[in-house]
Design a protein around this motif. Structure first.
Motif, PDB file in Angstrom:
ATOM      1  N   HIS A   1      -6.625   1.180  11.705  1.00  0.00           N
ATOM      2  CA  HIS A   1      -5.329   1.385  11.045  1.00  0.00           C
ATOM      3  C   HIS A   1      -5.303   2.728  10.332  1.00  0.00           C
ATOM      4  O   HIS A   1      -4.374   3.515  10.484  1.00  0.00           O
ATOM      5  CB  HIS A   1      -5.048   0.258  10.040  1.00  0.00           C
ATOM      6  CG  HIS A   1      -3.989   0.617   9.031  1.00  0.00           C
ATOM      7  ND1 HIS A   1      -2.650   0.418   9.249  1.00  0.00           N
ATOM      8  CD2 HIS A   1      -4.084   1.222   7.824  1.00  0.00           C
ATOM      9  CE1 HIS A   1      -1.960   0.872   8.214  1.00  0.00           C
ATOM     10  NE2 HIS A   1      -2.810   1.368   7.331  1.00  0.00           N
ATOM     11  N   LEU A   2      -6.350   2.991   9.543  1.00  0.00           N
ATOM     12  CA  LEU A   2      -6.374   4.242   8.765  1.00  0.00           C
ATOM     13  C   LEU A   2      -6.286   5.449   9.675  1.00  0.00           C
ATOM     14  O   LEU A   2      -5.529   6.379   9.440  1.00  0.00           O
ATOM     15  CB  LEU A   2      -7.658   4.322   7.921  1.00  0.00           C
ATOM     16  CG  LEU A   2      -7.629   3.594   6.575  1.00  0.00           C
ATOM     17  CD1 LEU A   2      -8.998   3.659   5.919  1.00  0.00           C
ATOM     18  CD2 LEU A   2      -6.560   4.168   5.653  1.00  0.00           C
TER      19      LEU A   2
ATOM     20  N   ASP B   1      -2.720   5.350  11.600  1.00  0.00           N
ATOM     21  CA  ASP B   1      -1.520   5.459  10.760  1.00  0.00           C
ATOM     22  C   ASP B   1      -1.483   6.796  10.021  1.00  0.00           C
ATOM     23  O   ASP B   1      -0.440   7.443   9.938  1.00  0.00           O
ATOM     24  CB  ASP B   1      -1.505   4.310   9.736  1.00  0.00           C
ATOM     25  CG  ASP B   1      -0.364   4.465   8.722  1.00  0.00           C
ATOM     26  OD1 ASP B   1       0.788   4.535   9.165  1.00  0.00           O
ATOM     27  OD2 ASP B   1      -0.641   4.530   7.509  1.00  0.00           O
ATOM     28  N   THR B   2      -2.629   7.213   9.515  1.00  0.00           N
ATOM     29  CA  THR B   2      -2.663   8.352   8.592  1.00  0.00           C
ATOM     30  C   THR B   2      -2.592   9.706   9.295  1.00  0.00           C
ATOM     31  O   THR B   2      -2.114  10.667   8.727  1.00  0.00           O
ATOM     32  CB  THR B   2      -3.958   8.277   7.739  1.00  0.00           C
ATOM     33  OG1 THR B   2      -4.060   6.966   7.202  1.00  0.00           O
ATOM     34  CG2 THR B   2      -3.925   9.273   6.604  1.00  0.00           C
ATOM     35  N   TYR B   3      -3.100   9.776  10.515  1.00  0.00           N
ATOM     36  CA  TYR B   3      -3.284  11.094  11.130  1.00  0.00           C
ATOM     37  C   TYR B   3      -2.301  11.388  12.266  1.00  0.00           C
ATOM     38  O   TYR B   3      -2.584  12.215  13.123  1.00  0.00           O
ATOM     39  CB  TYR B   3      -4.729  11.220  11.646  1.00  0.00           C
ATOM     40  CG  TYR B   3      -5.751  11.258  10.526  1.00  0.00           C
ATOM     41  CD1 TYR B   3      -6.118  12.463   9.931  1.00  0.00           C
ATOM     42  CD2 TYR B   3      -6.321  10.083  10.050  1.00  0.00           C
ATOM     43  CE1 TYR B   3      -7.034  12.500   8.905  1.00  0.00           C
ATOM     44  CE2 TYR B   3      -7.244  10.107   9.017  1.00  0.00           C
ATOM     45  CZ  TYR B   3      -7.597  11.315   8.439  1.00  0.00           C
ATOM     46  OH  TYR B   3      -8.505  11.348   7.421  1.00  0.00           O
TER      47      TYR B   3
ATOM     48  N   HIS C   1       1.998   2.270   3.993  1.00  0.00           N
ATOM     49  CA  HIS C   1       1.743   2.986   5.254  1.00  0.00           C
ATOM     50  C   HIS C   1       2.143   4.447   5.131  1.00  0.00           C
ATOM     51  O   HIS C   1       3.115   4.775   4.458  1.00  0.00           O
ATOM     52  CB  HIS C   1       2.542   2.348   6.397  1.00  0.00           C
ATOM     53  CG  HIS C   1       2.020   1.007   6.802  1.00  0.00           C
ATOM     54  ND1 HIS C   1       1.889   0.639   8.110  1.00  0.00           N
ATOM     55  CD2 HIS C   1       1.583  -0.043   6.075  1.00  0.00           C
ATOM     56  CE1 HIS C   1       1.398  -0.598   8.174  1.00  0.00           C
ATOM     57  NE2 HIS C   1       1.212  -1.034   6.946  1.00  0.00           N
ATOM     58  N   VAL C   2       1.391   5.311   5.780  1.00  0.00           N
ATOM     59  CA  VAL C   2       1.746   6.730   5.790  1.00  0.00           C
ATOM     60  C   VAL C   2       2.908   6.948   6.773  1.00  0.00           C
ATOM     61  O   VAL C   2       3.887   7.601   6.468  1.00  0.00           O
ATOM     62  CB  VAL C   2       0.526   7.600   6.172  1.00  0.00           C
ATOM     63  CG1 VAL C   2       0.948   9.025   6.492  1.00  0.00           C
ATOM     64  CG2 VAL C   2      -0.489   7.598   5.023  1.00  0.00           C
TER      65      VAL C   2
ATOM     66  N   THR D   1      -3.425  15.535   4.419  1.00  0.00           N
ATOM     67  CA  THR D   1      -3.589  14.091   4.604  1.00  0.00           C
ATOM     68  C   THR D   1      -3.705  13.394   3.254  1.00  0.00           C
ATOM     69  O   THR D   1      -3.106  12.337   3.036  1.00  0.00           O
ATOM     70  CB  THR D   1      -4.863  13.822   5.435  1.00  0.00           C
ATOM     71  OG1 THR D   1      -4.784  14.602   6.618  1.00  0.00           O
ATOM     72  CG2 THR D   1      -4.987  12.366   5.805  1.00  0.00           C
TER      73      THR D   1
ATOM     74  N   LYS E   1      -0.400  12.953   1.643  1.00  0.00           N
ATOM     75  CA  LYS E   1       0.379  11.881   2.273  1.00  0.00           C
ATOM     76  C   LYS E   1      -0.135  10.508   1.848  1.00  0.00           C
ATOM     77  O   LYS E   1       0.623   9.583   1.601  1.00  0.00           O
ATOM     78  CB  LYS E   1       0.300  12.013   3.808  1.00  0.00           C
ATOM     79  CG  LYS E   1       1.352  12.940   4.357  1.00  0.00           C
ATOM     80  CD  LYS E   1       1.419  12.837   5.855  1.00  0.00           C
ATOM     81  CE  LYS E   1       0.615  13.926   6.479  1.00  0.00           C
ATOM     82  NZ  LYS E   1       0.476  13.877   7.893  1.00  0.00           N
TER      83      LYS E   1
ATOM     84  N   SER F   1       1.893   7.491  -0.348  1.00  0.00           N
ATOM     85  CA  SER F   1       2.109   6.099   0.049  1.00  0.00           C
ATOM     86  C   SER F   1       1.255   5.121  -0.760  1.00  0.00           C
ATOM     87  O   SER F   1       1.271   3.926  -0.506  1.00  0.00           O
ATOM     88  CB  SER F   1       1.813   5.937   1.540  1.00  0.00           C
ATOM     89  OG  SER F   1       0.464   6.200   1.786  1.00  0.00           O
TER      90      SER F   1
ATOM     91  N   LYS G   1      -2.050   5.008  -0.926  1.00  0.00           N
ATOM     92  CA  LYS G   1      -3.358   4.676  -0.340  1.00  0.00           C
ATOM     93  C   LYS G   1      -4.500   5.223  -1.204  1.00  0.00           C
ATOM     94  O   LYS G   1      -5.567   4.630  -1.280  1.00  0.00           O
ATOM     95  CB  LYS G   1      -3.457   5.242   1.078  1.00  0.00           C
ATOM     96  CG  LYS G   1      -2.844   4.321   2.145  1.00  0.00           C
ATOM     97  CD  LYS G   1      -3.191   4.839   3.512  1.00  0.00           C
ATOM     98  CE  LYS G   1      -2.878   3.924   4.672  1.00  0.00           C
ATOM     99  NZ  LYS G   1      -2.542   2.550   4.472  1.00  0.00           N
TER     100      LYS G   1
END
Lengths: 297, 331
Positions: free
Chosen positions: A240-241, A244-246, A285-286, B288, B291, B295, B297
């Protein structure tokens, strides 16, 4: 069905960058009447990196985590494929190698613990499917996911090596896994069939081999998008990381725009079972995903 | 369907001739498959009964020469070892025979394995030793010394793991699981004198063990059940044990897990990036990080020393003590 009870090994990400994984897992358990005891004593599993540095130490620390599940007399469930793999690898190593088990227990004795090998370890995905049952889950669906094409992304460490996992993952075929597809169907969603579903996301070399990592993620994301997926879903927070993030940087490597929400498996189930927006936690979520809650309900 | 019946099935096969075809295509062959048939029997049947031009490598028929490695529905198999009915069961009677690597296909199942052999050669897959031409006694190894090779000596160089490797697919410079298994096998051999050289090679960024993506495709692929990634982990550990590991982003990433674990029991997700990359390596992660912060994170205080941004596990002192008394390697 008698009430299911498990000891939950949260792993590190659910306590840090993916709080939505923990909240949605607990919401699903609550909706299904599954009793969860969080193993607050459990430490990091080493994520296969500590194993590279010091394999013996990693076994000692993973054995300690399992000891706490054994103390409760419960099956330990994981919500991260890599936690599942590393805990299971230690269990397998200790259960099949008495000499290693003795060496590990010698260390554990120093903190008053003993690894016995009495607790099973399984991922929450397989606890839901094999213990709770898909039909029973289907009965609890209040928000069918029928308007969504959902691309299942299995994550390596739940399906490979199959020999290690076969007793805890229902004998999943690593070349044609079906559990997530069947779960999506039980929630009345449409599983997307695409060839990257059982491939690697590249998370583990994000720092030291960034290009490899980006290419592997890119291949999977693009494959899902090109097969008309509205979202991806994975039982692994590390997948997921990465996915979702990249999406921005991966898009550059792939030479195209990439935009697709990547849900944790329990988030998808929580959505269908009518959990609250807060519990599902799509705001974390990003890649924007909050619209899925509105669209579903 | 019970396994002892003959089954009428349609087998698909990848067809391509690099000399004449612009693109590969798939052809279908109907045949009866019996319970004792191997994938090699299916290929023979295609060649002998359907199309004599169908090409594949085969030799020993005993699972030892490594020539007949192919893929079926993405699953690497040794054609002379893999039972066909088991495979049909695994894939609901719908199977496609493919070469190990489509991009290296020369003719049908035959591929150019040059990259495999080059990487194999790179790790010096033999005992390097000054041997007296007239030795007065044999070279002895204890059972324990022999057992330390684990099962790495059983490799038949079939290429199943090599062409299943996700890392190699994305990074052609990576040595790959077969070569790394051979590197382990000869480095652990007490008669060998090139261990240090091999460990240095396999420690190189972009080439060696640190580029393994940990997908376990190799462990799944090996028809001899060797589990190459187990040997890759051994090589990682040996690099630290023998002081070969240099401080770089990959080694610090592995060792750095202990920093967070000693403080909270958990990996410190922000600290591990900062520690592994160093301050100079951080700018590329800023976008990153922003971002992730937006959110929720990560937080502004994530990874900042002296601020507790991560909860502590219960009985943290046990983890601290166990690290203190069980740690065997250092960086």
């Amino acid at each position: 069905m008698s009430q299911l009870k498990y000891a939950l090994f949260t792993g590190c990400t659910a306590k840090q960058s993916t709080p939505e994984l923990l909240s949605s897992t607990l919401a699903v358990a609550d909706k299904l009447g599954i009793e969860i005891t969080i193993l607050e004593e459990a430490s990091c599993c080493g994520a296969s990196h500590l194993q590279d540095f010091d394999e013996f130490l990693a076994h000692v620390l993973n054995a300690r985590n399992i000891c706490y599940a054994e103390k409760h007399g419960l099956t330990m469930i994981t919500i991260c494929n890599t936690c599942q793999l590393n805990s299971q690898m230690t269990k397998h190593a200790l259960d099949t190698n008495p000499e290693l088990k003795a060496r590990v227990n010698e260390k554990l004795a120093e903190v008053g613990l003993e690894y016995k090998g009495t607790s099973q370890i399984k991922h929450f995905l397989y606890a839901l499917i094999d213990d709770y049952g898909l039909d029973a889950i289907k009965d609890k669906v209040v928000t069918p996911l029928s308007q969504f094409n959902i691309a299942p992304f299995y994550g390596c460490h739940n399906i490979r090596p199959s020999e290690l996992h076969e007793h805890s993952n229902g004998g999943e075929n690593p070349y044609m896994p079906t559990s997530l597809d069947r779960l999506i169907e039980a929630l009345e969603g449409h599983p997307v069939d695409y060839s990257s579903k059982n491939k690697c996301c590249g998370f583990h070399v994000e720092l030291q081999a960034n290009h490899t990592s980006e290419v592997l993620t890119g291949n999977a994301l693009v494959d899902a998008i090109d097969h008309d997926a509205d979202m991806m879903v994975t039982p692994c927070p590390l997948c997921h990381l990465k996915m979702d993030t990249y999406q921005d940087s991966v898009g550059k490597v792939m030479g195209r725009d990439i935009e697709i929400p990547v849900l944790h498996m329990p988030q998808m189930v929580a959505l269908a079972l009518g959990a609250t927006e807060e519990e599902i936690g799509l705001k974390f979520h990003v890649q924007k995903a909050k619209h899925l809650y509105t669209e579903a309900s | 369907m019970p396994n002892n019946e003959t089954r009428k099935v349609t087998i698909k096969a990848f067809r391509f001739n690099a000399e004449t075809d612009y693109l590969p295509y798939t052809k279908q062959y109907e045949m009866e498959v019996g319970k004792d048939d191997l994938v090699l029997d299916l290929m023979n049947r295609i060649k002998w009964e359907h199309d004599g031009s169908f090409s594949y490598r085969r030799s020993c028929r005993h699972g030892i020469c490594g020539a007949c490695g192919i893929k079926v529905n993405g699953k690497p198999v040794l054609a002379c070892k893999q039972n066909a009915i088991e495979l049909l069961d695994l894939f609901d009677n719908d199977i496609t025979l493919e070469p190990q690597s489509k991009k290296r296909a020369i003719k049908d199942m035959i591929i150019d394995k040059g990259d495999f052999w080059q990487k194999h050669a790179d790790v010096q897959p033999y005992v390097v030793a000054d041997v007296d031409p007239h030795p007065s006694h044999e070279t002895k190894q204890s059972v324990a010394q022999f057992n330390a090779m684990l099962d790495s000596d059983l490799c038949i160089q079939c290429g199943s793991c090599h062409y299943a490797c996700a890392a190699l697919e994305a990074n052609p410079d990576f040595l790959g699981p077969a070569a790394l298994t051979a590197a382990y096998r000869f480095t652990i051999d007490t008669r060998d004198q090139a261990g240090e050289e091999r460990l240095k090679l396999t420690a190189q960024p972009g080439v060696g063990v640190w580029d393994c993506v940990k997908c376990f495709e190799c462990a799944e692929a090996c028809p001899k059940e060797i589990n190459p990634i187990e040997k890759i982990t051994k090589l990682h550990n040996m690099q630290f044990e023998q002081g070969i590991a240099k401080r770089n982003v990959a080694t610090k990433h592995a060792e750095g897990f202990l920093r967070g674990m000693k403080k909270t029991g958990y990996l410190d997700e922000a600290d591990i990036v900062l520690y592994s990359e160093g301050i100079l390596g951080m700018p590329k992660h800023l976008k990153t990080a922003m971002k992730m912060m937006k959110s929720g994170k990560i937080h502004w205080h994530s990874g900042v020393p002296f601020i507790d941004s991560i909860p502590k596990i219960k009985n943290l002192d046990e983890v601290q003590k166990l690290i203190e008394i069980s740690q065997t390697n250092t960086l």
